[in-house]
Design an enzyme around this catalytic site. Structure first.
Site, PDB file in Angstrom:
ATOM      1  N   GLU A 264       0.842  -1.196   0.000  1.00 55.27           N
ATOM      2  CA  GLU A 264       0.000   0.000   0.000  1.00 55.27           C
ATOM      3  C   GLU A 264       0.879   1.249   0.000  1.00 55.27           C
ATOM      4  O   GLU A 264       1.771   1.378   0.848  1.00 55.27           O
ATOM      5  CB  GLU A 264      -0.909  -0.032   1.232  1.00 55.27           C
TER       6      GLU A 264
ATOM      7  N   LEU B 261      -6.072  -1.649  -0.609  1.00 59.89           N
ATOM      8  CA  LEU B 261      -5.963  -1.911   0.836  1.00 59.89           C
ATOM      9  C   LEU B 261      -6.444  -3.329   1.085  1.00 59.89           C
ATOM     10  O   LEU B 261      -7.633  -3.566   1.266  1.00 59.89           O
ATOM     11  CB  LEU B 261      -6.830  -0.921   1.616  1.00 59.89           C
TER      12      LEU B 261
ATOM     13  N   GLU C 102      -4.555  -6.658   2.605  1.00 59.61           N
ATOM     14  CA  GLU C 102      -3.353  -7.378   3.072  1.00 59.61           C
ATOM     15  C   GLU C 102      -3.361  -8.863   2.717  1.00 59.61           C
ATOM     16  O   GLU C 102      -2.317  -9.437   2.424  1.00 59.61           O
ATOM     17  CB  GLU C 102      -3.171  -7.197   4.581  1.00 59.61           C
TER      18      GLU C 102
ATOM     19  N   GLN D 228       2.009  -2.181   5.578  1.00 60.03           N
ATOM     20  CA  GLN D 228       2.312  -0.808   5.994  1.00 60.03           C
ATOM     21  C   GLN D 228       2.638  -0.681   7.487  1.00 60.03           C
ATOM     22  O   GLN D 228       3.528   0.063   7.859  1.00 60.03           O
ATOM     23  CB  GLN D 228       1.142   0.087   5.619  1.00 60.03           C
ATOM     24  N   PHE D 229       1.902  -1.415   8.310  1.00 61.55           N
ATOM     25  CA  PHE D 229       2.201  -1.511   9.745  1.00 61.55           C
ATOM     26  C   PHE D 229       2.022  -2.971  10.136  1.00 61.55           C
ATOM     27  O   PHE D 229       1.069  -3.615   9.689  1.00 61.55           O
ATOM     28  CB  PHE D 229       1.256  -0.621  10.561  1.00 61.55           C
ATOM     29  N   ALA D 230       2.913  -3.464  10.985  1.00 61.70           N
ATOM     30  CA  ALA D 230       2.857  -4.874  11.367  1.00 61.70           C
ATOM     31  C   ALA D 230       1.486  -5.236  11.942  1.00 61.70           C
ATOM     32  O   ALA D 230       1.026  -6.370  11.783  1.00 61.70           O
ATOM     33  CB  ALA D 230       3.950  -5.193  12.383  1.00 61.70           C
ATOM     34  N   ASP D 231       0.844  -4.273  12.585  1.00 61.42           N
ATOM     35  CA  ASP D 231      -0.497  -4.485  13.142  1.00 61.42           C
ATOM     36  C   ASP D 231      -1.471  -5.010  12.082  1.00 61.42           C
ATOM     37  O   ASP D 231      -2.406  -5.734  12.390  1.00 61.42           O
ATOM     38  CB  ASP D 231      -1.042  -3.158  13.685  1.00 61.42           C
TER      39      ASP D 231
ATOM     40  N   MET E 244      -2.445  -8.948  10.630  1.00 65.21           N
ATOM     41  CA  MET E 244      -3.437  -9.897  11.146  1.00 65.21           C
ATOM     42  C   MET E 244      -4.415 -10.348  10.063  1.00 65.21           C
ATOM     43  O   MET E 244      -4.856 -11.481  10.076  1.00 65.21           O
ATOM     44  CB  MET E 244      -4.205  -9.291  12.320  1.00 65.21           C
TER      45      MET E 244
ATOM     46  N   HIS F 230      -0.714   1.122  15.488  1.00 66.26           N
ATOM     47  CA  HIS F 230       0.495   1.474  14.735  1.00 66.26           C
ATOM     48  C   HIS F 230       1.721   1.289  15.615  1.00 66.26           C
ATOM     49  O   HIS F 230       2.743   1.929  15.410  1.00 66.26           O
ATOM     50  CB  HIS F 230       0.451   2.916  14.231  1.00 66.26           C
TER      51      HIS F 230
END
Lengths: 337, 350
Positions: free
Chosen positions: A39, A68, A70, A92-95, A98, A139
C-alpha cells in the site's frame, strides 16, 4: 585522497530506512525477478519512504501500489514466489498483518512442507513494528512472537543500518518465506556505517554487540539500543555487560545464545513486546534446557507490560515503552545480585 | 460409419466449438475416470482402508470441460479439493490419485502429507492447495501477475465452491485481478451447498457470477452439468485473457449427489427426494447420451471404455495399496531449503 588504482571499499553513514531502501534498490537492480508490492509503495514511495524513487526507476510492473488488501498482498506474493519470482511485500504496519495471517501461516509457511518439497515460497514480507511514535494501539504493536512458532517461516529483526541492509538482501535471496520486521523508531533515529559494496548478513546468526563478563543481556530491535546505552552507564558501576543482538528471532541461534549465557551465568532478556508468550520466553527456555547448572541467578526478563496494546496518551505510552533508564535499572539489579 | 446419422443440433454443438469427435470422447473418458477413482475411494473408505476423501461427484463435467479448454502445457491451475477431473486433464494418473488416496510416499501431490484430493504438482502445473477454502484464489492472481511482470503469456484458472465465494480472500483476489486486468479465470463450481449450508444462506445475490461486475470484468453462469457449455465459457474467457482482456468469473452450476466428504452425512440436512434429483442430473449419464446421439459411442464401445477404466483403477488401487509409506522421520523433511537445494529448489521457469 582517492587513488583509483587502489582497491577501495567505501563506507557511508546512512539511516536505518536508507539502508532498507538501498537493499531493495540493489536487489531489484541485481535480479529482475525481484519486485515490491504494498500500500502506497509506488507514487508515494511508501509511508515511511522505503521505496522512494523506485517507481520511477523500475516502473509500475515492479513497484506495485496495491489496494488496501493485506490478504491479497500476502497471497499474491505466495503465488508469485511459487512461480519463481522474488516478491517483497510491504505491510504498511505490522499491526495490519493480522488480516494476512492465513496466507502467511497456512500458505507461505506450509507450501514447501505440504508439497513434499515440490513448491516453495521465496518471498519477503517487510513490516514496520513497535512503538514510541504516538502510534497508539494499531500502529505500535510488536507482533513478532506470533510468528515465532511457525516452522517454515523465518523471522528477522535488524537493529542497525548495516544489518538492515545485509539481512534484507539475505531475506530476498532466501529460498523460504521471511518476515522482516523493522522497528519504525529506528528508521531515522539510528544511523550507522554501511559499505557501498554488496554484502549479506546471514539469517539465523545472532551477533555479539559488546563483550562483557558480569551479565549477559539478550535483545533485538530498538530495545537493543537501550541496552547498549545502559551498558555504558553500567560500566561506571564497575560491571560489564555481554550483549547479544538476536537479529533472527526464528529459528533462534541457540548456539550463540547458550554460549553467551554460559559466559556470565546471569541473563537478562529485554524486548518491547509484552512478556507473556514473547520471544524472551523461548530464549529463556533454551538457556534453561542447555545450561541451567551454569547459571548463577534466575533468568530475568524486562519487557512491555501484558496489556492488549500501546495507549496513545503520551504518559501512558511512555509507561509502556522501555527506555535506557528502565533497562539500566534491570541490568544493575541483576549485576548486583 | 458411426456419426452418419447425426442430429444436426448435436453435430453443431461440439464441432462448432472446434472440438473433434476424438476430443469429446477424451472429455468423456476423463469424466468417467474421475468418477471411477472417486467411487473406488468411497469403497476403500467404507472398507476402512482410507480415512478420508472429499468427492468430485457431480462436478466432473465442469472440471473436465474447464481444464480441457486450457493449454495444459502452458497454463496453470490453482484448484480446490474437488477438482479431480481437472487434475486428470492436466496429467495426473489414476495411479497418482490412488497414491494420494492411500497417502503413500510416492504421492506426487504431497508425499502423503495432505489429505487425499489436495492436488498439487509442479510437473502438471498445478499449484499445491490447502484445505482453507479460497486461499488458492490470490495465488492464481500472483502467478498471473508474475506472467505480466516477466512478459510470459499464460492463463491461470482457479476454482472454488460456492461456499468459498463468501471468503474475503476471494474478493481481494478478484478485486486485484480486475484492477490489473490479469489473465485469471475464476471458476466457481456452485453445487448449492457449503457442507450443509444452502446457497440462500451463503449468497444474497441471484448469482455468484453477478459479482463480477463489481470487479469490472465479465461474469457468466453456465450449466456445469454440460462439459461443452463449460468448455465454451472457459475457452472464451481464456481467449479474452490471452488478448489482454483480463479476468472472467464463471459460475458453473452443478449438483452434489453425495455428502460433502466421507465424514459428512447429508441425510441430516437434505431430503432424500432432493438427493435423488441431484443423482438424476448426473453429467456422466447426460454426456453419454449426447455422445450416443452423435453416433460417437454405443453400448458396446461404452462398456469397453468403462471396463478399461475399471481395470486401470484396479491396477492403480493395487499398486497404491502396496506402495511404501514414507519413513516416519520423513515428517521432519522439507521445512526449509537445505544447502544445495535439496528440498526441491527447482524453479519452474526462472
Amino acid at each position: 585522497m582517492f587513488m583509483p588504482w587502489q582497491e577501495v571499499s567505501l563506507v557511508t553513514v546512512i539511516s536505518f530506512i536508507e539502508a532498507v531502501s538501498q537493499a531493495l534498490r540493489e536487489e531489484m537492480q541485481r535480479d529482475r525477478r525481484v519486485f515490491v508490492l504494498g500500500e502506497d509503495v509506488g507514487v508515494r514511495g511508501g509511508v515511511f519512504r522505503a521505496t522512494k524513487g523506485m517507481l520511477e526507476e523500475f516502473g509500475e510492473k515492479r513497484v506495485i501500489d496495491t489496494p488496501l488488501s493485506e490478504a491479497a498482498i500476502a497471497g499474491i506474493a505466495v503465488g508469485a514466489s511459487a512461480f519463481g519470482l522474488r516478491p517483497v511485500a510491504e505491510i504498511q504496519f505490522a499491526d495490519y498483518m493480522m488480516t494476512a495471517v492465513n496466507q502467511i501461516v497456512n500458505e507461505a509457511a506450509k507450501m514447501r512442507y505440504r508439497s513434499n518439497g515440490d513448491w516453495h515460497c521465496p518471498m519477503v514480507i517487510r513490516a514496520p513494528f513497535g512503538g514510541g511514535v504516538h502510534g497508539s494501539l494499531y500502529h505500535s504493536q510488536s507482533v513478532e512472537a506470533m510468528f515465532c512458532n511457525i516452522p517454515g517461516l523465518k523471522v528477522v529483526v535488524p537493529s542497525t543500518p548495516y544489518d538492515a541492509k545485509g539481512l534484507l538482501k539475505a531475506a530476498i535471496r532466501d529460498e523460504d518465506p521471511v518476515l522482516f520486521f523493522e522497528h519504525k523508531r529506528c528508521y531515522r533515529l539510528i544511523k550507522g556505517e554501511v559499505p557501498d559494496s554488496d554484502y549479506i548478513v546471514p539469517i539465523g546468526k545472532s551477533s555479539i554487540r559488546r563483550e562483557g563478563k558480569h551479565i549477559t543481556v539478550i535483545s533485538y530491535g530498538l530495545s537493543l539500543h537501550f541496552v547498549l546505552e545502559a551498558a555504558t552507564r553500567l560500566e561506571e558501576d564497575g560491571y560489564s555487560a555481554h550483549i547479544v543482538d538476536l537479529r533472527t528471532l526464528y529459528p533462534l541461534d541457540k548456539e550463540t545464545i547458550v554460549t553467551a549465557a554460559r559466559k556470565t551465568g546471569k541473563v537478562l532478556i529485554v524486548h518491547e513486546d509484552n512478556k507473556e508468550g514473547g520471544v524472551g520466553g523461548e530464549v529463556a527456555a533454551v538457556i534453561a534446557e542447555e545450561c541451567f547448572y551454569e547459571l548463577d541467578a534466575p533468568i530475568r526478563r524486562l519487557c512491555g507490560p501484558d496489556v492488549p496494546a500501546m495507549p496513545y496518551n503520551p504518559v501512558m505510552e511512555q509507561f509502556f515503552m522501555l527506555n535506557p533508564d528502565k533497562v539500566y535499572q534491570a541490568m544493575l539489579d541483576l549485576a548486583e545480585l | 460409419m458411426m456419426g452418419d446419422n447425426l442430429d444436426l443440433k448435436t453435430e453443431i454443438k461440439h464441432r462448432l466449438l472446434g472440438l473433434s469427435d476424438q476430443q469429446v470422447l477424451d472429455i468423456y473418458r476423463a469424466m468417467v475416470l474421475a468418477r471411477k477413482v472417486d467411487e473406488r475411494m468411497w469403497l476403500l473408505n467404507r472398507a476402512g482402508k482410507i480415512p478420508f476423501l472429499v468427492s468430485c461427484q457431480g462436478h466432473e463435467a465442469a472440471q473436465v470441460g474447464a481444464a480441457y479448454a486450457l493449454n495444459q502445457s502452458n497454463d496453470f491451475l490453482c484448484p480446490y479439493y474437488r477438482d479431480m477431473g481437472m487434475a486428470i486433464v492436466f496429467g495426473m494418473t489414476a495411479k497418482e490419485l490412488m497414491l494420494a488416496a492411500f497417502a503413500k510416499a510416492e504421492d506426487p501431490n504431497s508425499g502423503g502429507r495432505q489429505m487425499p484430493c489436495h492436488y498439487g504438482s509442479k510437473q502438471n502445473r498445478i499449484l499445491s492447495t490447502s484445505s482453507v477454502v479460497a486461499s488458492q484464489v490470490p495465488h492464481a492472481v500472483g502467478i498471473a501477475l508474475s506472467g505480466s511482470i516477466m512478459g510470459e503469456a499464460f492463463v491461470v484458472l482457479t476454482s472454488f465452491g460456492d461456499g468459498a465465494s463468501s471468503q474475503g480472500e476471494f474478493h481481494e483476489a478478484a478485486n486485484f485481478a480486475g484492477i490489473h486486468r490479469l489473465p485469471v479465470i475464476f471458476l466457481c463450481e456452485n453445487n448449492k451447498y457449503a457442507i450443509s449450508v444452502p446457497y440462500n444462506k451463503q449468497v444474497a445475490s441471484e448469482s455468484i457470477a453477478a459479482r463480477a461486475s463489481g470487479y469490472g470484468f465479465p461474469g457468466v453462469v453456465v450449466d456445469g452439468n454440460n462439459p461443452l457449455d463449460v468448455y465454451e465459457a472457459v475457452k472464451e474467457a481464456a481467449d479474452r485473457a490471452r488478448r489482454g482482456g483480463g479476468p472472467t468469473l464463471i459460475e458453473a452450476v452443478v449438483d452434489r449427489p453425495v455428502p460433502h466428504s466421507s465424514d459428512d452425512d447429508d441425510r441430516t440436512y437434505r431430503t432424500s427426494e432432493e438427493i435423488e434429483e441431484a443423482k438424476k442430473n448426473d453429467p456422466i449419464l447426460s454426456f453419454s447420451r449426447y455422445l450416443k446421439e452423435a453416433g460417437l459411442l454405443d453400448e458396446r464401445t461404452e462398456l469397453d471404455m468403462h471396463e478399461r477404466i475399471e481395470h486401470e483403477v484396479d491396477e492403480a488401487t493395487e499398486y497404491a495399496e502396496r506402495a511404501e509409506d514414507a519413513a516416519p522421520e520423513d515428517a521432519l523433511k522439507h521445512v526449509y531449503a537445505l544447502a544445495g537445494g535439496e528440498s526441491g529448489d527447482r524453479h519452474l521457469i526462472y
